[in-house]
Scaffold this motif. Structure first.
Motif, PDB file in Angstrom:
ATOM      1  N   HIS A  35     -16.438 -17.746  19.461  1.00 43.04           N
ATOM      2  CA  HIS A  35     -16.665 -16.319  19.222  1.00 43.04           C
ATOM      3  C   HIS A  35     -15.645 -15.759  18.232  1.00 43.04           C
ATOM      4  O   HIS A  35     -15.984 -14.988  17.336  1.00 43.04           O
ATOM      5  N   MET A  36     -14.385 -16.211  18.385  1.00 41.10           N
ATOM      6  CA  MET A  36     -13.341 -15.759  17.469  1.00 41.10           C
ATOM      7  C   MET A  36     -13.632 -16.239  16.055  1.00 41.10           C
ATOM      8  O   MET A  36     -13.535 -15.487  15.083  1.00 41.10           O
ATOM      9  N   LYS A  37     -14.049 -17.522  15.934  1.00 37.20           N
ATOM     10  CA  LYS A  37     -14.312 -18.067  14.600  1.00 37.20           C
ATOM     11  C   LYS A  37     -15.484 -17.348  13.949  1.00 37.20           C
ATOM     12  O   LYS A  37     -15.466 -17.057  12.762  1.00 37.20           O
ATOM     13  N   ASP A  38     -16.503 -17.026  14.738  1.00 38.83           N
ATOM     14  CA  ASP A  38     -17.657 -16.310  14.180  1.00 38.83           C
ATOM     15  C   ASP A  38     -17.230 -14.947  13.637  1.00 38.83           C
ATOM     16  O   ASP A  38     -17.659 -14.525  12.565  1.00 38.83           O
ATOM     17  N   LYS A  39     -16.388 -14.265  14.401  1.00 38.50           N
ATOM     18  CA  LYS A  39     -15.954 -12.939  13.990  1.00 38.50           C
ATOM     19  C   LYS A  39     -15.099 -13.007  12.720  1.00 38.50           C
ATOM     20  O   LYS A  39     -15.214 -12.174  11.816  1.00 38.50           O
ATOM     21  N   LEU A  40     -14.247 -14.035  12.654  1.00 39.40           N
ATOM     22  CA  LEU A  40     -13.405 -14.182  11.475  1.00 39.40           C
ATOM     23  C   LEU A  40     -14.206 -14.559  10.235  1.00 39.40           C
ATOM     24  O   LEU A  40     -13.845 -14.185   9.117  1.00 39.40           O
ATOM     25  N   GLU A  41     -15.266 -15.323  10.445  1.00 38.81           N
ATOM     26  CA  GLU A  41     -16.027 -15.822   9.302  1.00 38.81           C
ATOM     27  C   GLU A  41     -17.142 -14.879   8.860  1.00 38.81           C
ATOM     28  O   GLU A  41     -17.965 -15.215   8.032  1.00 38.81           O
ATOM     29  N   GLN A  42     -17.180 -13.651   9.423  1.00 38.12           N
ATOM     30  CA  GLN A  42     -18.246 -12.721   9.065  1.00 38.12           C
ATOM     31  C   GLN A  42     -18.141 -12.253   7.618  1.00 38.12           C
ATOM     32  O   GLN A  42     -19.105 -11.780   7.046  1.00 38.12           O
ATOM     33  N   GLY A  43     -16.979 -12.355   7.005  1.00 38.42           N
ATOM     34  CA  GLY A  43     -16.816 -11.948   5.600  1.00 38.42           C
ATOM     35  C   GLY A  43     -15.617 -11.049   5.433  1.00 38.42           C
ATOM     36  O   GLY A  43     -14.726 -11.017   6.269  1.00 38.42           O
ATOM     37  N   GLY A  44     -15.623 -10.291   4.349  1.00 40.33           N
ATOM     38  CA  GLY A  44     -14.501  -9.414   4.063  1.00 40.33           C
ATOM     39  C   GLY A  44     -13.249 -10.223   3.766  1.00 40.33           C
ATOM     40  O   GLY A  44     -13.297 -11.334   3.276  1.00 40.33           O
ATOM     41  N   THR A  45     -12.129  -9.665   4.097  1.00 44.98           N
ATOM     42  CA  THR A  45     -10.862 -10.370   3.846  1.00 44.98           C
ATOM     43  C   THR A  45     -10.547 -11.336   4.973  1.00 44.98           C
ATOM     44  O   THR A  45      -9.695 -12.197   4.829  1.00 44.98           O
ATOM     45  N   LEU A  46     -11.225 -11.173   6.109  1.00 37.22           N
ATOM     46  CA  LEU A  46     -10.876 -11.984   7.275  1.00 37.22           C
ATOM     47  C   LEU A  46     -11.749 -13.227   7.370  1.00 37.22           C
ATOM     48  O   LEU A  46     -12.685 -13.317   8.166  1.00 37.22           O
ATOM     49  N   SER A  47     -11.492 -14.217   6.548  1.00 37.58           N
ATOM     50  CA  SER A  47     -12.147 -15.522   6.683  1.00 37.58           C
ATOM     51  C   SER A  47     -11.207 -16.573   6.120  1.00 37.58           C
ATOM     52  O   SER A  47     -10.393 -16.291   5.249  1.00 37.58           O
ATOM     53  N   TYR A  48     -11.330 -17.752   6.632  1.00 40.11           N
ATOM     54  CA  TYR A  48     -10.470 -18.835   6.149  1.00 40.11           C
ATOM     55  C   TYR A  48     -10.635 -19.030   4.644  1.00 40.11           C
ATOM     56  O   TYR A  48      -9.675 -19.085   3.879  1.00 40.11           O
ATOM     57  N   ASP A 298      -5.029  -0.314 -12.186  1.00 38.39           N
ATOM     58  CA  ASP A 298      -5.266  -1.681 -12.629  1.00 38.39           C
ATOM     59  C   ASP A 298      -4.668  -2.687 -11.653  1.00 38.39           C
ATOM     60  O   ASP A 298      -5.272  -3.715 -11.346  1.00 38.39           O
ATOM     61  N   GLU A 299      -3.465  -2.378 -11.151  1.00 35.94           N
ATOM     62  CA  GLU A 299      -2.750  -3.290 -10.254  1.00 35.94           C
ATOM     63  C   GLU A 299      -3.522  -3.557  -8.973  1.00 35.94           C
ATOM     64  O   GLU A 299      -3.570  -4.675  -8.471  1.00 35.94           O
ATOM     65  N   TYR A 300      -4.157  -2.522  -8.430  1.00 35.52           N
ATOM     66  CA  TYR A 300      -4.805  -2.660  -7.128  1.00 35.52           C
ATOM     67  C   TYR A 300      -6.334  -2.675  -7.220  1.00 35.52           C
ATOM     68  O   TYR A 300      -7.015  -2.428  -6.239  1.00 35.52           O
ATOM     69  N   ARG A 301      -6.832  -2.973  -8.416  1.00 38.32           N
ATOM     70  CA  ARG A 301      -8.284  -3.019  -8.594  1.00 38.32           C
ATOM     71  C   ARG A 301      -8.929  -4.066  -7.687  1.00 38.32           C
ATOM     72  O   ARG A 301     -10.029  -3.881  -7.178  1.00 38.32           O
ATOM     73  N   ASP A 302      -8.220  -5.186  -7.467  1.00 34.21           N
ATOM     74  CA  ASP A 302      -8.764  -6.269  -6.637  1.00 34.21           C
ATOM     75  C   ASP A 302      -8.364  -6.133  -5.170  1.00 34.21           C
ATOM     76  O   ASP A 302      -8.627  -7.035  -4.370  1.00 34.21           O
ATOM     77  N   ARG A 306      -6.073  -1.360  -0.310  1.00 40.05           N
ATOM     78  CA  ARG A 306      -4.817  -0.666  -0.593  1.00 40.05           C
ATOM     79  C   ARG A 306      -5.074   0.726  -1.167  1.00 40.05           C
ATOM     80  O   ARG A 306      -4.210   1.600  -1.109  1.00 40.05           O
ATOM     81  N   MET A 307      -6.247   0.882  -1.762  1.00 39.49           N
ATOM     82  CA  MET A 307      -6.610   2.148  -2.383  1.00 39.49           C
ATOM     83  C   MET A 307      -7.576   2.906  -1.478  1.00 39.49           C
ATOM     84  O   MET A 307      -8.694   3.225  -1.876  1.00 39.49           O
TER      85      MET A 307
END
Length: 833
Positions: A35-48, A298-302, A306-307
């Motif tokens: 269940h934890m791995k599924d939640k982490l792998e859903q996308g966004g910044t939280l995936s291996y 420009d610095e935080y475009r990616d 943070r923005m």
């Protein structure tokens, strides 16, 4: 795990993330928590994969039992969550803490950090949820502190709770810091003038914390204390001081990016960078601010997390304001429209759009179209922020200009302006009041003096409220609060104020003509101040209780007894009858009729000090530097306020009564005075600045005559009472206060004009109005009045006079460098006998 924690405390956040992700891979390798791995792998910044973590090449077996594995797992998740929180990726942190709480519903670390990031999200709803979370953890120190921070953000009084916490541990720096922030905020809630005692307490606390822990590094208590000192400088409008403090923070918080081939350093304190840009805007350095904000975007475009919206909109609004003031209107419009896509009701963006449209309205072919668009934008902004002086002033100016375009025939616009005047509780800028005066005057022409609605307009104008921190505010405030004036009937107060605003409008125009600014020839060559060595000692000597300041002296002490006479002659030239003009002016400048039996103050509430464009002039050494036994001082460039308020698009002056601009003295000869008297253009041709000055003084003279006519009607023309003698006496007192106000206004420009015989001095003057001078009794036989320039003394150069002996100069030079306030010392190169 410990390597990750070390990197976290050193704010090497990307390295810390890698350590904790790899730890999680090891701990979850046997698919025990799908269940934890599924939640982490859903996308966004939280995936291996998204964090660059790949399966380890060498098989590593962890000989852990389930209980130990779960303990390490929860600890790794909590640590990873705190790293994402420090990186301001609060959504990612929230997901990680939710996983921990699913595994362990009673995990205190996860609950505390969940509340922390709810609090830092900044919305009203998230703040309420955070407060609930911390309240459930009563007794936990972390939760208690954050609960108090939530309550402070909502404006509650937390002083008693803080004192109770400090009883148990007086040396707790975190509680002390929160106490300082409480006093800081509480002084601000009490208005701009605030509670001075509480503000001083906050300053003392922040300095004490910084001195006990003088380390400016990310996450340190020293950085937080120092940053709050910078915030205080911003609140108190000491922007030059704030720039120095913020630049030091950014210098200390530099990091070298490991992936940068050049090893380029970059600051990582976004809040300090945003504040630094804001300071640049307020000191008129729009180009610097623009470069800073473009770099930030420009610095935080990616890193969109943070923005977050509230920072992104702030940066874009500030960047748009830079473009607006630099005249790049299309680029400014782009920024404000992008803000409104994110926040359709953002009052600042709507206000700035209104100002852009006011700028575009200078095109006569499309003026009405842009003024209408401007009016609508200001109306939207006012709905969200009705007390904002920039919004109220812009809306008023747009409507008045639009009404002028429509030749005063738009009845709906007339009603809306009258409604604002009669019922608005918001403050207007002094410049916006000039537009309001034109409106009231025009209505008087159309409707006549006896029309009932005009009386209502005058009474409403008597209640007009001005915004603080603007040039002329303190003079108007003192006059409007004067008891003699306040006891007059409201209609009469309104009529008087109309004349005073018309006079002050022209005073500001003359000041703007004489004011030194960056747009008048680029960066000016910093002028010098010729003085005695004893004065230099006073400027640089150390005091335990008070830092020395440059003094501005009352104009009564000027070394030329004829100072100001040229300006009076210019005003007299506006009248055909010189004797009648002299009699009228004697009512304002009493020294024109002073006798030994009738002595009254000469120059009132205006204070001056002088500088010269001449760097090494024999005449200046002789006249002002103790016959070449003195010195010539060149202050640091940021000592002066050199901005162009004439090009502001906000309807609010960029200057306040606490600023210290420089003015160029204008030299007048007999030919110019003669041209003034004939109503001709001084100097032939278009006359340039002097022609505008002549037009301004014509308007001033006209209003002086109109004001005198109004005074002549004060013996009963505005209504009868049983105690007629008392009413006349009251009127005479108010008339006297009105004349004092006008005299002070004229004194702000009277000393900017001198006879042509002084032209060789190339003089500039720093002038300030003040009703709260100090008295110098030690150095003079007769006590003298002065005010101080509230800026730190730092000298770029000290030039010593030629008649100072070699032995004397050696001692002086050693002392000057030892003070740490002088960059360079040199001797005069002029031959002097």
């Amino acid at each position: 795990m410990n390597i990750g924690r070390s990197k976290k405390y050193l704010y090497e956040l990307e390295g810390a993330k890698t350590c904790f992700w790899e730890t999680l891979m090891l701990l979850s390798a046997e698919e025990q928590i799908p269940h934890m791995k599924d939640k982490l792998e859903q996308g966004g910044t939280l995936s291996y994969a998204r964090n660059g973590i790949r399966p380890l090449e060498l098989p590593i077996r962890l000989n852990l039992d389930n209980q130990m594995r779960d303990g390490y797992l929860k600890h790794a998740l909590v640590q990873l969550g705190t790293v994402y929180g420090k990186d301001r990726d609060y959504e990612a942190a929230k997901v990680l803490f939710e996983i921990v709480l699913e595994l362990d519903p009673h995990n205190v670390d996860a609950k505390n950090n969940m509340g922390l990031y709810l609090r830092k999200t900044g919305t009203k709803i998230s703040l309420e949820k955070a407060e609930e979370q911390f309240a459930r953890l009563a007794g936990n120190r972390f939760a208690t502190i954050n609960l108090l921070k939530c309550r402070l953000a909502r404006g509650e009084d937390i002083e008693r709770e803080l004192e109770k916490l400090l009883e148990n541990n007086p040396q707790d720096l975190e509680i002390q810091l929160l106490r300082g922030r409480y006093y800081q905020k509480h002084s601000q809630w009490n208005g701009v003038r605030g509670n001075q005692e509480e503000w001083m307490k906050s300053q003392e606390i922040f300095r004490s914390i910084y001195e006990s822990s003088p380390y400016i590094r990310k996450g340190t208590i020293g950085l937080k204390a120092y940053y709050n000192l910078a915030q205080d400088s911003i609140v108190r409008k000491k922007f030059h001081q704030a720039v120095k403090e913020l630049e030091r923070i950014l210098e200390e918080c530099m990091e070298v990016r490991p992936d940068a081939e050049s090893g380029e350093c970059r600051s990582v304190d976004m809040l300090s960078e945003i504040d630094l840009g804001w300071c640049f805007i307020n000191t008129g350095e729009y180009e610097k601010a623009k470069e800073l904000y473009e770099m930030l975007l420009d610095e935080y475009r990616d890193k969109p997390y943070r923005m977050k919206t509230y920072k992104l909109t702030s940066i874009k609004n500030n960047l748009g304001e830079c473009f607006l003031n630099l005249g790049e209107i299309e680029r400014a419009l782009e920024q404000f429209k992008e803000v409104l896509e994110l926040e359709p009701n953002n009052s600042s963006a709507n206000c700035f759009l209104g100002q852009c449209y006011l700028y575009l309205a200078e095109d006569p072919d499309k003026a009405e179209q842009w003024l209408e668009a401007s009016r609508k934008r200001f109306a939207l902004a006012a709905a969200a922020d009705p007390d904002n002086i920039f919004i109220n002033s812009g809306w008023l100016l747009a409507r008045v200009r639009l009404l002028e375009m429509r030749r005063w025939t738009d009845k709906e616009l007339i009603k809306s302006i009258e409604k604002s005047l009669k019922y608005s509780s918001g403050a207007f800028s002094i410049r916006a009041c000039f537009g309001l005066v034109r409106f009231v005057e025009k209505r008087g022409e159309v409707m006549g003096e006896d029309f009932q609605n005009m009386s209502a307009l005058y009474r409403a104008f008597a209640r007009v409220r001005l915004g603080e921190n603007e040039e002329g505010y303190s003079a108007f405030l003192h006059f409007q609060n004067n008891d003699s004036f306040r006891r007059l009937e409201a209609e009469l107060r309104g009529r008087i104020l109309i004349h005073l605003f018309l006079i002050y409008e022209k005073v500001l125009e003359v000041k703007e003509i004489c004011r030194c600014s960056l747009d008048k020839g680029g960066n000016i060559d910093v002028p010098v101040h010729y003085t005695k060595i004893c004065t230099l000692k006073k400027l640089l000597e150390e005091h335990e209780d008070k830092e020395p300041k440059l003094r501005l002296w009352n104009t009564v002490y000027m070394n030329d007894s004829f100072e100001g006479g040229t300006f009076i002659a210019m005003l007299e030239a506006m009248s055909r009858d010189k004797e009648e003009a002299r009699e009228l002016l004697a009512g304002y400048f009493h020294h024109l009729k002073n006798s030994s039996a009738n002595m009254v103050p000469v120059n009132g509430n205006v204070y001056v000090t002088s500088f010269s464009k001449l760097k090494d002039s024999i005449h200046m050494w002789n006249a002002y530097a103790d016959d070449a036994k003195g010195c010539a001082l060149t202050f640091a460039e940021d000592f002066f306020d050199i901005r162009d308020s004439g090009k502001t698009r906000t309807g609010v002056s960029v200057y306040s009564d606490k600023d210290y601009p420089l003015y160029e003295v204008q030299y007048i000869d007999g030919t110019i005075l003669e041209a003034f008297g004939k109503g001709e253009t001084p100097g032939g041709g278009d006359g340039g600045a002097l022609k505008t000055v002549c037009q301004c003084l014509e308007s001033v003279w006209r209003e002086l005559c109109r004001t005198e006519e109004l005074f002549g009607r004060g013996d009963g023309a505005f209504g009868k009472t049983e105690d007629q003698s008392g009413k006349i006496r009251l009127w005479k007192d108010a008339e006297n206060e009105c004349r004092i106000f006008i005299t002070d206004c004229l004194n702000e420009i009277r000393f900017l004009f001198k006879d042509i015989e002084y032209e060789h001095e190339r003089e500039l003057r720093m002038i300030q109005y003040s009703r709260r001078p100090e008295i110098e009794e030690e150095s003079f036989e007769i006590p003298r009045l002065f005010v101080e320039v509230e800026k730190e003394i730092h000298m770029k150069n000290v030039c010593l006079g030629k008649r100072i002996t070699r032995q004397e100069s050696n001692g002086i030079v050693s002392w000057l460098y030892k003070t740490g306030k002088v960059e360079n010392v040199k001797g005069s190169e002029r031959h002097y006998q």
